[in-house]
Design an enzyme around this catalytic site. Structure first.
Site, PDB file in Angstrom:
ATOM      1  N   HIS A   1      25.751  43.269  44.311  1.00  0.00           N
ATOM      2  CA  HIS A   1      26.865  42.827  45.158  1.00  0.00           C
ATOM      3  C   HIS A   1      27.921  42.117  44.316  1.00  0.00           C
ATOM      4  CE1 HIS A   1      28.564  40.974  48.924  1.00  0.00           C
ATOM      5  NE2 HIS A   1      28.915  40.044  48.048  1.00  0.00           N
ATOM      6  N   GLU A   2      27.483  41.253  43.408  1.00  0.00           N
ATOM      7  CA  GLU A   2      28.427  40.534  42.557  1.00  0.00           C
ATOM      8  C   GLU A   2      29.173  41.484  41.623  1.00  0.00           C
ATOM      9  OE1 GLU A   2      29.095  37.595  43.275  1.00  0.00           O
ATOM     10  OE2 GLU A   2      27.398  37.290  44.609  1.00  0.00           O
TER      11      GLU A   2
ATOM     12  N   HIS B   1      32.031  42.990  43.400  1.00  0.00           N
ATOM     13  CA  HIS B   1      33.239  42.161  43.467  1.00  0.00           C
ATOM     14  C   HIS B   1      34.082  42.302  42.204  1.00  0.00           C
ATOM     15  CE1 HIS B   1      32.872  40.154  47.257  1.00  0.00           C
ATOM     16  NE2 HIS B   1      31.698  39.613  46.982  1.00  0.00           N
TER      17      HIS B   1
ATOM     18  N   GLU C   1      33.759  41.396  51.266  1.00  0.00           N
ATOM     19  CA  GLU C   1      32.313  41.213  51.313  1.00  0.00           C
ATOM     20  C   GLU C   1      31.625  42.503  51.759  1.00  0.00           C
ATOM     21  OE1 GLU C   1      30.718  38.909  50.099  1.00  0.00           O
ATOM     22  OE2 GLU C   1      31.903  37.092  50.110  1.00  0.00           O
TER      23      GLU C   1
END
Length: 270
Positions: A129-130, A133, A188
């Site tokens: 997930h990071e 980003h 997100e």
């Protein structure tokens, strides 16, 4: 042990219980005007992100190369230092906060508190997930906003069209402001999708993304940890995000019911 300066968990929470608040006051208008004038490139984002993470690395306890936390993280992510065109570097902050973040320069920082409650597959999902980003350039937006806050607080070059060289005090303010920032719900959601696709492409168990969100949902409940409910209020609901992962996995034929998800009674990293 030093206390983490400010915390952001992009996958779930907005601010740490120890978060240092920055009050812009009248400087907010200057930030807005300066942001419109500022020409901010990817190179600027990378440079400022590196300055910020270097500052954070110096001011927080970093796990050494032989530390069990570092060994575990390297075991999981050694093959993902070059991922999707990104050059990534990983370190562990030995703090109790349940957290992780990534910067535009490819720095990924994972907190030992997070590693204590997450299985390997759950950590893969969180850090995927990071990485999302970074790949989606969400971190560029965050560091630009943080830079504007840092220079506006000192009333320095706030309306300049170019990125100024920051002194050490400004770098510290920028690092704090970056970690206080929160991504939009759309960002997100897109990072959640990136994480799921990352897990699927690398043949990891995508259910790990589901159980990670279930654990974050448990933490957001009043009795689990005081203060966490407030931390989670500004981010998408973790339970809904878990269900979105479940639907994707069911559609792809990858769903396996993990049963009841609970927080571990003992640390998962020793």
């Amino acid at each position: 042990m030093k206390k983490i300066i400010v915390c952001l968990i992009c996958i779930g929470a907005a601010h740490s219980l120890h978060a240092q608040k920055i009050n812009l006051g009248k400087a907010a208008d200057v930030v807005s005007k300066g942001a419109k004038a500022l020409t901010f490139t990817n190179e600027d984002a990378i440079k400022l992100s590196k300055e910020s993470v270097d500052y954070m690395d110096k001011n927080n306890p970093v796990a050494g190369p032989k530390d069990p936390y570092t060994i575990r993280l390297n075991k999981l992510f050694a093959k993902h230092k070059s991922q999707d065109g990104l050059n990534l570097n990983y370190k562990v902050y030995k703090v109790k906060d349940i957290n992780a973040f990534a910067c535009a320069d490819g720095s990924v920082r994972v907190f030992s508190g997070l590693m204590d409650i997450m299985t390997d597959n759950e950590l893969l999902a969180v850090i995927g997930h990071e990485i999302g980003h970074v790949k989606n350039q969400d971190t560029k937006d965050a560091i630009k906003s943080a830079y504007m806050k840092a220079v506006a607080l000192d009333a320095a070059s706030s309306a300049s069209s170019t990125v100024a060289t920051l002194n050490n005090s400004q770098v510290g303010k920028m690092a704090n402001a970056f970690l206080e920032a929160s991504h939009s719900k759309k960002q997100e959601s897109e990072a959640d999708t990136y994480s799921y696709d990352f897990m699927k492409a690398n043949k990891y168990d995508v259910v790990g993304a589901y159980t990670a969100f279930k654990k974050l949902a448990l933490l957001s409940q009043g009795s689990a940890q005081s203060g966490f409910q407030k931390m989670f209020n500004s981010h998408p609901d973790s339970e809904k995000r878990a269900q979105a992962i479940k639907k994707k996995a069911e559609k792809d034929g990858l769903w396996k019911d993990p049963g009841t998800v609970t927080l571990p009674a003992a640390k998962l990293t020793k």
